[in-house]
Design an enzyme around this catalytic site. Structure first.
Site, PDB file in Angstrom:
ATOM      1  N   ARG A  59       0.656  -1.069   0.044  1.00  0.00           N
ATOM      2  CA  ARG A  59      -0.304   0.025  -0.043  1.00  0.00           C
ATOM      3  C   ARG A  59       0.854   0.897   0.050  1.00  0.00           C
ATOM      4  O   ARG A  59       1.455   1.944   1.483  1.00  0.00           O
ATOM      5  CB  ARG A  59      -1.004  -0.128   1.311  1.00  0.00           C
ATOM      6  CG  ARG A  59      -1.858   1.147   1.070  1.00  0.00           C
ATOM      7  CD  ARG A  59      -2.402   1.375   2.057  1.00  0.00           C
ATOM      8  NE  ARG A  59      -1.908   1.838   3.584  1.00  0.00           N
ATOM      9  CZ  ARG A  59      -1.832   1.492   4.595  1.00  0.00           C
ATOM     10  NH1 ARG A  59      -2.341   0.449   5.463  1.00  0.00           N
ATOM     11  NH2 ARG A  59      -1.541   2.306   6.005  1.00  0.00           N
ATOM     12  N   GLU A  89       5.230   7.110   2.030  1.00  0.00           N
ATOM     13  CA  GLU A  89       5.857   6.105   2.273  1.00  0.00           C
ATOM     14  C   GLU A  89       5.667   4.939   1.513  1.00  0.00           C
ATOM     15  O   GLU A  89       4.116   5.255   1.289  1.00  0.00           O
ATOM     16  CB  GLU A  89       5.819   5.974   4.027  1.00  0.00           C
ATOM     17  CG  GLU A  89       4.799   4.438   4.912  1.00  0.00           C
ATOM     18  CD  GLU A  89       4.481   4.002   5.139  1.00  0.00           C
ATOM     19  OE1 GLU A  89       5.781   2.960   5.064  1.00  0.00           O
ATOM     20  OE2 GLU A  89       3.206   3.825   5.953  1.00  0.00           O
ATOM     21  N   ASN A 119       3.873   0.499   2.264  1.00  0.00           N
ATOM     22  CA  ASN A 119       4.121  -0.512   3.317  1.00  0.00           C
ATOM     23  C   ASN A 119       4.489  -1.549   1.999  1.00  0.00           C
ATOM     24  O   ASN A 119       2.771  -1.959   1.215  1.00  0.00           O
ATOM     25  CB  ASN A 119       2.858  -0.415   3.858  1.00  0.00           C
ATOM     26  CG  ASN A 119       2.495   0.920   4.799  1.00  0.00           C
ATOM     27  OD1 ASN A 119       2.560   0.955   5.690  1.00  0.00           O
ATOM     28  ND2 ASN A 119       1.681   2.321   4.120  1.00  0.00           N
ATOM     29  N   SER A 157      -2.458  -2.610   6.262  1.00  0.00           N
ATOM     30  CA  SER A 157      -4.263  -3.224   6.591  1.00  0.00           C
ATOM     31  C   SER A 157      -5.097  -2.131   5.920  1.00  0.00           C
ATOM     32  O   SER A 157      -4.344  -1.155   5.603  1.00  0.00           O
ATOM     33  CB  SER A 157      -3.562  -2.766   8.083  1.00  0.00           C
ATOM     34  OG  SER A 157      -3.540  -2.288   8.889  1.00  0.00           O
ATOM     35  N   LYS A 192     -47.967  10.468 -25.221  1.00  0.00           N
ATOM     36  CA  LYS A 192     -48.526  10.514 -26.192  1.00  0.00           C
ATOM     37  C   LYS A 192     -48.430  11.327 -27.266  1.00  0.00           C
ATOM     38  O   LYS A 192     -48.223  10.711 -28.285  1.00  0.00           O
ATOM     39  CB  LYS A 192     -49.367   8.767 -26.102  1.00  0.00           C
ATOM     40  CG  LYS A 192     -49.181   7.846 -25.613  1.00  0.00           C
ATOM     41  CD  LYS A 192     -50.469   6.663 -25.475  1.00  0.00           C
ATOM     42  CE  LYS A 192     -50.285   5.594 -24.914  1.00  0.00           C
ATOM     43  NZ  LYS A 192     -48.761   5.453 -23.291  1.00  0.00           N
ATOM     44  N   LYS A 212     -55.808   7.174 -28.382  1.00  0.00           N
ATOM     45  CA  LYS A 212     -54.963   7.205 -27.455  1.00  0.00           C
ATOM     46  C   LYS A 212     -55.189   8.532 -26.815  1.00  0.00           C
ATOM     47  O   LYS A 212     -54.863   9.635 -26.763  1.00  0.00           O
ATOM     48  CB  LYS A 212     -53.448   7.413 -27.523  1.00  0.00           C
ATOM     49  CG  LYS A 212     -53.360   5.640 -28.057  1.00  0.00           C
ATOM     50  CD  LYS A 212     -51.962   5.148 -28.040  1.00  0.00           C
ATOM     51  CE  LYS A 212     -51.926   3.630 -28.882  1.00  0.00           C
ATOM     52  NZ  LYS A 212     -50.286   3.501 -28.515  1.00  0.00           N
ATOM     53  N   GLU A 218     -51.473   6.249 -18.960  1.00  0.00           N
ATOM     54  CA  GLU A 218     -50.509   4.412 -19.261  1.00  0.00           C
ATOM     55  C   GLU A 218     -50.959   4.023 -18.150  1.00  0.00           C
ATOM     56  O   GLU A 218     -51.939   4.074 -17.232  1.00  0.00           O
ATOM     57  CB  GLU A 218     -49.205   5.702 -18.334  1.00  0.00           C
ATOM     58  CG  GLU A 218     -47.808   6.057 -18.993  1.00  0.00           C
ATOM     59  CD  GLU A 218     -47.647   5.949 -20.377  1.00  0.00           C
ATOM     60  OE1 GLU A 218     -47.345   4.661 -20.248  1.00  0.00           O
ATOM     61  OE2 GLU A 218     -47.645   6.878 -21.184  1.00  0.00           O
ATOM     62  N   GLY A 219     -50.633   2.492 -18.681  1.00  0.00           N
ATOM     63  CA  GLY A 219     -50.587   1.227 -17.631  1.00  0.00           C
ATOM     64  C   GLY A 219     -51.673   0.567 -18.457  1.00  0.00           C
ATOM     65  O   GLY A 219     -52.047  -0.323 -17.777  1.00  0.00           O
ATOM     66  N   ARG A 230     -43.786  -9.927 -24.775  1.00  0.00           N
ATOM     67  CA  ARG A 230     -44.952  -9.838 -23.593  1.00  0.00           C
ATOM     68  C   ARG A 230     -46.142 -10.593 -25.303  1.00  0.00           C
ATOM     69  O   ARG A 230     -46.134  -9.596 -26.186  1.00  0.00           O
ATOM     70  CB  ARG A 230     -45.565  -8.738 -23.194  1.00  0.00           C
ATOM     71  CG  ARG A 230     -45.271  -8.127 -22.020  1.00  0.00           C
ATOM     72  CD  ARG A 230     -45.868  -6.949 -21.610  1.00  0.00           C
ATOM     73  NE  ARG A 230     -45.477  -6.272 -22.803  1.00  0.00           N
ATOM     74  CZ  ARG A 230     -45.894  -4.899 -22.870  1.00  0.00           C
ATOM     75  NH1 ARG A 230     -46.543  -4.329 -21.327  1.00  0.00           N
ATOM     76  NH2 ARG A 230     -45.797  -3.931 -23.414  1.00  0.00           N
TER      77      ARG A 230
END
Ligand code: ADP
Ligand code: MG
Length: 435
Positions: free
Chosen positions: A125, A144, A146, A151, A266, A325, A329-330, A411
């Site tokens: 590290r 530095e 390691n 750790s 839409k 339309k 939605e849905g 679908r």
């Protein structure tokens, strides 16, 4: 410390609440230490100390540190294989430092006997700080390296989960499609991203914005709001509209934000099919425009005026070729055949017709399949399919940072049903079998 957290740092009560949540998260994520009283037992553990917020690090320096790591690995490995260099360099040190001398003695001995090891494993590290110059620039400077017992790699990989704000999933109280949503929640959890499910009502009662318009729900900061509610009028009480406004005013990333929801109406779909419009919205991208346009069916505005009059006349003359339309939605909202004719006759002379669009009816080639649903016998029927492709993108300010397709949905329904999806009990889930 990041300026954007300043308001929380100044609000003592909020700070306390956010800290409490963060500590629970740290414990749940396993960011733990044994207690100093009993360091050899896990009977009592506590959270490893951590900052409440991530601290700012210049991204260029972070990248530089990552980029130079493999160079440091090579350097350490080269040094470890250069006994002349090690001996020369450490000769004065080992005269005065017993510990290093002891290590060096072992080194000399194994060298003399011949090194038995043939595979070498380094886990280093390299540590840095950001040197700040008088001119305000910062530079990456090594503290530095390691090479033994480096750790906190274990805990460090868990702390991002502590600093991550949660995803707020706006859910309906009654939800049959819960397992579709759970799949997403679990997928996020695998990446240490927590999802909290709340209703619009919860948001209006307990959601809040801080002065920087950061969104808080039950004391937790929300990074992303994901709507699985609020896509049809019946889902909005006045209280829910207020909650939607609160969410929209926050700086949390909404999926979708209100403009993106409107882009999916839409009416917008119909206008986009108008000659020349794609070219205006996507200037200088003729190939993109051509690919998009190739998929457009016939779409007609019913706005007051000659164009709308003509569309209505055509639909009334050949009803089976059109779909009417509304902006909904849905599933189950569209009008076909005799119903469409009746509605068009009623609407024809009123401004209300502008809230609808007219669309060419698509006629796929029917095929045989067997649709299975609980309580119905298996039966072969004439079917048609609808293919959906999922797309995901992320825009940061004005820059698109991600844009990809992420799967499909097929679908299939019996031809006798003009309208309706899986949730409506009409279509069933299917898979494309490429031919
Ligand atoms: P919703 O937002 O309610 O899903 P859609 O526009 O997807 O509205 O229409 C619902 C269903 O109606 C579709 O899944 C499809 O089965 C049928 N449908 C819609 N538009 C057409 C069309 N132009 N031609 C044939 N069927 C259509
Ligand atoms: Mg649909």
């Amino acid at each position: 410390m990041a300026a954007s957290w300043g308001s929380i740092l100044q609000d003592e009560k909020q700070l306390e609440e956010v800290a409490r949540q963060a500590i629970d998260r740290a414990l749940a994520e396993g960011v733990l230490l044994r207690s100093s009283q009993s360091p050899s037992s896990s009977d009592v553990v506590t959270y490893a100390p951590f900052t409440l917020f991530p601290s700012l690090v210049p991204s260029a320096l972070l990248e530089q540190a990552y980029a130079v790591q493999t160079d440091f690995n090579i350097l350490v490995d080269a040094v470890s294989q250069n006994s002349a260099f090690l001996e020369r360099t450490l000769s004065s040190t080992i005269k005065k430092d017993d510990y290093t001398a002891h290590l060096f003695d072992i080194y000399k001995q194994v060298l003399k006997e011949g090194i038995a090891q043939t595979v070498f494993l380094g886990l280093n590290r390299s540590d840095y700080m950001f040197q700040c110059s008088a001119d305000g620039s910062t530079a990456l400077k090594q503290i530095e390296i390691n090479t033994i017992s480096a750790s906190f790699g274990g805990l460090a990989s868990r702390t991002p989960a502590v600093h991550r704000a949660v995803v707020l999933l706006i859910a309906q109280e009654k939800e049959r499609n819960i397992f579709d949503q759970r799949a997403i929640e679990n997928e996020l959890l695998d990446r240490s991203i927590h999802v909290i499910r709340r209703r619009f009502e919860d948001v209006s009662e307990r959601g809040s914005l801080d002065p920087n318009r950061r969104l808080f729900m039950d004391g937790q900061e929300v990074a992303v709001v994901y709507f699985r509610d609020g896509y049809m009028p019946s889902q909005y009480s006045p209280q829910n509209w207020e909650a939607r406004l609160l969410l929209e005013r926050s700086c949390a990333a909404k999926c979708p934000d209100i403009a993106t929801q409107l882009a999916g109406t839409k009416k917008v779909q119909q206008e986009l099919s108008r000659v020349g419009l794609l070219e205006v919205l996507l200037p200088g991208q003729p190939e993109v425009v051509a690919r998009l346009r190739a998929t457009f069916a016939g779409l007609y505005s019913l706005d007051m005026g000659e164009e709308g009059d003509q569309a209505i006349a055509e639909a009334l003359a050949a009803p089976s070729h059109f779909v009417l339309k509304p902006q909904r939605e849905g599933g189950g909202n569209n009008l076909y055949g005799e119903e469409m004719v009746q509605t068009l006759e009623q609407l024809k002379d009123s401004e209300e017709r502008a809230s609808y669009i007219l669309m060419e009816k698509i006629e796929p080639e029917p095929f045989e399949n067997c649709l299975l649903r609980p309580g119905s016998p298996a039966q072969v029927v004439q079917c048609i399919s609808e293919l959906g492709i999922f797309g995901v993108y992320v825009r940061q300010g004005t820059t698109l940072v991600m844009n990809k397709h992420v799967g499909h949905l097929l679908r299939t329904k019996a031809t006798e049903h003009a309208d309706g999806g899986v949730a409506a009990g009409v279509a069933v889930l299917d898979n494309p079998y490429p031919v």
